[in-house]
Design an enzyme around this catalytic site. Sequence first.
Site, PDB file in Angstrom:
ATOM      1  CB  CYS A  42      -0.918  -0.013   1.212  1.00  0.00           C
ATOM      2  SG  CYS A  42      -0.051  -0.438   2.737  1.00  0.00           S
TER       3      CYS A  42
ATOM      4  CG  HIS B 185       0.071   3.563   5.878  1.00  0.00           C
ATOM      5  ND1 HIS B 185       0.457   2.849   6.982  1.00  0.00           N
ATOM      6  CD2 HIS B 185      -0.290   2.627   4.963  1.00  0.00           C
ATOM      7  CE1 HIS B 185       0.343   1.547   6.747  1.00  0.00           C
ATOM      8  NE2 HIS B 185      -0.114   1.392   5.526  1.00  0.00           N
TER       9      HIS B 185
HETATM   10  N1  LIG Z   1      -3.987  -4.981   5.370  1.00  0.00           N
HETATM   11  C1  LIG Z   1      -3.289  -4.083   4.720  1.00  0.00           C
HETATM   12  O1  LIG Z   1      -3.275  -2.916   5.105  1.00  0.00           O
HETATM   13  C2  LIG Z   1      -2.528  -4.435   3.506  1.00  0.00           C
HETATM   14  C3  LIG Z   1      -2.113  -5.708   3.246  1.00  0.00           C
HETATM   15  N2  LIG Z   1      -1.373  -5.957   2.117  1.00  0.00           N
HETATM   16  C4  LIG Z   1      -0.915  -7.300   1.828  1.00  0.00           C
HETATM   17  O2  LIG Z   1      -2.041  -8.077   1.401  1.00  0.00           O
HETATM   18  C5  LIG Z   1      -1.869  -9.440   1.808  1.00  0.00           C
HETATM   19  C6  LIG Z   1      -3.069  -9.842   2.647  1.00  0.00           C
HETATM   20  O3  LIG Z   1      -3.084  -9.044   3.814  1.00  0.00           O
HETATM   21  P1  LIG Z   1      -4.408  -8.831   4.659  1.00  0.00           P
HETATM   22  O4  LIG Z   1      -5.604  -8.789   3.769  1.00  0.00           O
HETATM   23  O5  LIG Z   1      -4.149  -7.674   5.535  1.00  0.00           O
HETATM   24  O6  LIG Z   1      -4.446 -10.144   5.521  1.00  0.00           O
HETATM   25  P2  LIG Z   1      -5.626 -10.658   6.465  1.00  0.00           P
HETATM   26  O7  LIG Z   1      -4.987 -11.342   7.601  1.00  0.00           O
HETATM   27  O8  LIG Z   1      -6.614  -9.584   6.724  1.00  0.00           O
HETATM   28  O9  LIG Z   1      -6.377 -11.723   5.558  1.00  0.00           O
HETATM   29  C7  LIG Z   1      -5.751 -12.890   5.150  1.00  0.00           C
HETATM   30  C8  LIG Z   1      -6.805 -13.928   4.781  1.00  0.00           C
HETATM   31  O10 LIG Z   1      -6.144 -15.095   4.329  1.00  0.00           O
HETATM   32  C9  LIG Z   1      -6.775 -16.244   4.900  1.00  0.00           C
HETATM   33  N3  LIG Z   1      -5.763 -17.273   4.999  1.00  0.00           N
HETATM   34  C10 LIG Z   1      -4.801 -17.426   5.922  1.00  0.00           C
HETATM   35  N4  LIG Z   1      -4.032 -18.497   5.626  1.00  0.00           N
HETATM   36  C11 LIG Z   1      -4.547 -19.036   4.499  1.00  0.00           C
HETATM   37  C12 LIG Z   1      -4.213 -20.154   3.718  1.00  0.00           C
HETATM   38  N5  LIG Z   1      -3.182 -20.935   4.011  1.00  0.00           N
HETATM   39  N6  LIG Z   1      -4.970 -20.416   2.620  1.00  0.00           N
HETATM   40  C13 LIG Z   1      -6.029 -19.634   2.303  1.00  0.00           C
HETATM   41  N7  LIG Z   1      -6.382 -18.547   3.047  1.00  0.00           N
HETATM   42  C14 LIG Z   1      -5.655 -18.257   4.109  1.00  0.00           C
HETATM   43  C15 LIG Z   1      -7.293 -15.778   6.239  1.00  0.00           C
HETATM   44  O11 LIG Z   1      -8.416 -16.563   6.566  1.00  0.00           O
HETATM   45  P3  LIG Z   1      -8.736 -16.957   8.072  1.00  0.00           P
HETATM   46  O12 LIG Z   1      -8.987 -15.664   8.804  1.00  0.00           O
HETATM   47  O13 LIG Z   1      -9.953 -17.799   7.938  1.00  0.00           O
HETATM   48  O14 LIG Z   1      -7.538 -17.692   8.574  1.00  0.00           O
HETATM   49  C16 LIG Z   1      -7.694 -14.338   5.925  1.00  0.00           C
HETATM   50  O15 LIG Z   1      -9.010 -14.301   5.453  1.00  0.00           O
HETATM   51  C17 LIG Z   1      -0.517  -9.481   2.531  1.00  0.00           C
HETATM   52  O16 LIG Z   1       0.474  -9.773   1.572  1.00  0.00           O
HETATM   53  C18 LIG Z   1      -0.341  -8.043   3.016  1.00  0.00           C
HETATM   54  O17 LIG Z   1       0.987  -7.682   3.260  1.00  0.00           O
HETATM   55  C19 LIG Z   1      -1.100  -4.991   1.202  1.00  0.00           C
HETATM   56  C20 LIG Z   1      -1.519  -3.717   1.394  1.00  0.00           C
HETATM   57  C21 LIG Z   1      -2.215  -3.327   2.601  1.00  0.00           C
HETATM   58  O1  LIG Z   2       1.610  -3.157   2.925  1.00  0.00           O
HETATM   59  C1  LIG Z   2       1.419  -2.504   3.930  1.00  0.00           C
HETATM   60  O2  LIG Z   2       2.310  -1.660   4.499  1.00  0.00           O
HETATM   61  P1  LIG Z   2       3.812  -1.388   3.982  1.00  0.00           P
HETATM   62  O3  LIG Z   2       3.705  -0.727   2.642  1.00  0.00           O
HETATM   63  O4  LIG Z   2       4.372  -0.449   4.990  1.00  0.00           O
HETATM   64  O5  LIG Z   2       4.528  -2.710   3.912  1.00  0.00           O
HETATM   65  C2  LIG Z   2       0.177  -2.730   4.696  1.00  0.00           C
HETATM   66  O6  LIG Z   2      -0.201  -1.602   5.436  1.00  0.00           O
HETATM   67  C3  LIG Z   2       0.320  -3.933   5.550  1.00  0.00           C
HETATM   68  O7  LIG Z   2       1.383  -3.712   6.376  1.00  0.00           O
HETATM   69  P2  LIG Z   2       1.552  -4.567   7.707  1.00  0.00           P
HETATM   70  O8  LIG Z   2       2.739  -5.462   7.468  1.00  0.00           O
HETATM   71  O9  LIG Z   2       1.791  -3.539   8.761  1.00  0.00           O
HETATM   72  O10 LIG Z   2       0.262  -5.336   7.936  1.00  0.00           O
END
Ligand SMILES: NC(=O)C1=CN([C@@H]2O[C@H](COP(=O)(O)OP(=O)(O)OC[C@H]3O[C@@H](n4cnc5c(N)ncnc54)[C@H](OP(=O)(O)O)[C@@H]3O)[C@@H](O)[C@H]2O)C=CC1
Ligand SMILES: O=C(OP(=O)(O)O)[C@H](O)COP(=O)(O)O
Length: 341
Positions: A140, A220
Amino acid sequence: MIKVAVNGYGTIGKRVADAVSCQPDMEIIGVSKTKPGAEAYVAQKRGYPLYIADISKKDAFTKAGIQVAGSVEEMIQKADIVVDATPGGVGEGNKALYEKYQKKAIWEGGEEHEVAGFSFNASCNYEQAIGRQYARVVSCNTTGLCRIIKLIDSVFGVKKVRATMVRRGGDPGDIKRGPIDAIVLNPVTIPSHHGPDVQSVLPNINIITSAMIVPTTLMHMHFINMELKNPATKEQVIELIKAHSRLGLIEKSTGITSTAQLKEFTSDLLRPRGDLWENGIFADSLSVLDGTDLYLFQAIHQEADVVVETVDCIRAMAGDVKTAMESIAMTNKAVGLTAIR
Ligand SMILES: NC(=O)C1=CN([C@@H]2O[C@H](COP(=O)(O)OP(=O)(O)OC[C@H]3O[C@@H](n4cnc5c(N)ncnc54)[C@H](OP(=O)(O)O)[C@@H]3O)[C@@H](O)[C@H]2O)C=CC1
Ligand SMILES: O=C(OP(=O)(O)O)[C@H](O)COP(=O)(O)O
């Protein structure tokens, strides 16, 4: 229609699923969870077939009143493209599965560049993603940096970027995260991963980044300084930002000087989940000193900005839409993104 599976229906995955399902050229064929809970209920309510990583847990879902369509492996077989939105570091382990069924896959920014061998931002390198098998949508913060740096570099040339990211401690629903009462240097070392990450998309940009985490969940905030190769005026930069569909401009007249007010604004605009898909650039902060020294603050909604980029990445990899401009316009229209002014 491009058949999309979302492996990992969490903060990013659920938004990607909704954004994909409103595109004219894409459909969701399944989403996945590991355990039953509120998000699984929502997936079912939205009509997304729900698959689970470990099929032996099917009974737990059934007992909770949630129908399971099958295993993640079965879901992968039905898809043209998989968006892996599992937690950072988990997605890498899924690569063997995508290879096994020769499926195109997109990872999110929690994975390393090397997982896909190509890092994506629609405004920067859409054309290079056309037809690719694998890509990573950068994080992000990196997405927000890439958008503004690419624009300024393409018009004035960028000699050097210095940027500090004030990062939110966790997402609003993420009760396990902190800090509770601290400013954590994350990392304490300089540069943070964001500079090298920007270079994975824009290899010619000279950039040094630092980052810290603070006790807030909404967004952020970036403080960016760009040393330009050619002189610019504040007015010129403002006009360029206004012409960019994923750069929002927060005018003084709104009275918004914080992430809290900005989130309230996007909620009042009835954006889905109050999402700010575009960079939130504070017009009043934008200054050009000595002709070539550009400064600005921008808010980045971590839950939202990568979502529209992921949709464009899907479209580029599918290969039918050949230009970033066309794909970005399609994506923005479908989700209802008109950048704030
Ligand atoms: N959140 C953020 O601000 C941002 C995140 N990202 C990136 O996006 C990606 C996802 O992050 P985010 O959405 O925050 O993560 P979350 O923890 O919110 O969601 C992850 C999801 O994946 C599921 N999951 C976990 N393990 C498995 C598996 N082995 N197989 C299938 N599903 C699985 C979980 O399900 P369950 O809960 O049922 O275990 C959950 O629904 C990461 O790479 C992160 O760095 C990028 C930008 C911003
Ligand atoms: O991709 C993100 O941040 P980043 O650009 O600082 O790595 C998301 O906010 C998720 O970061 P996290 O690793 O704090 O969950």
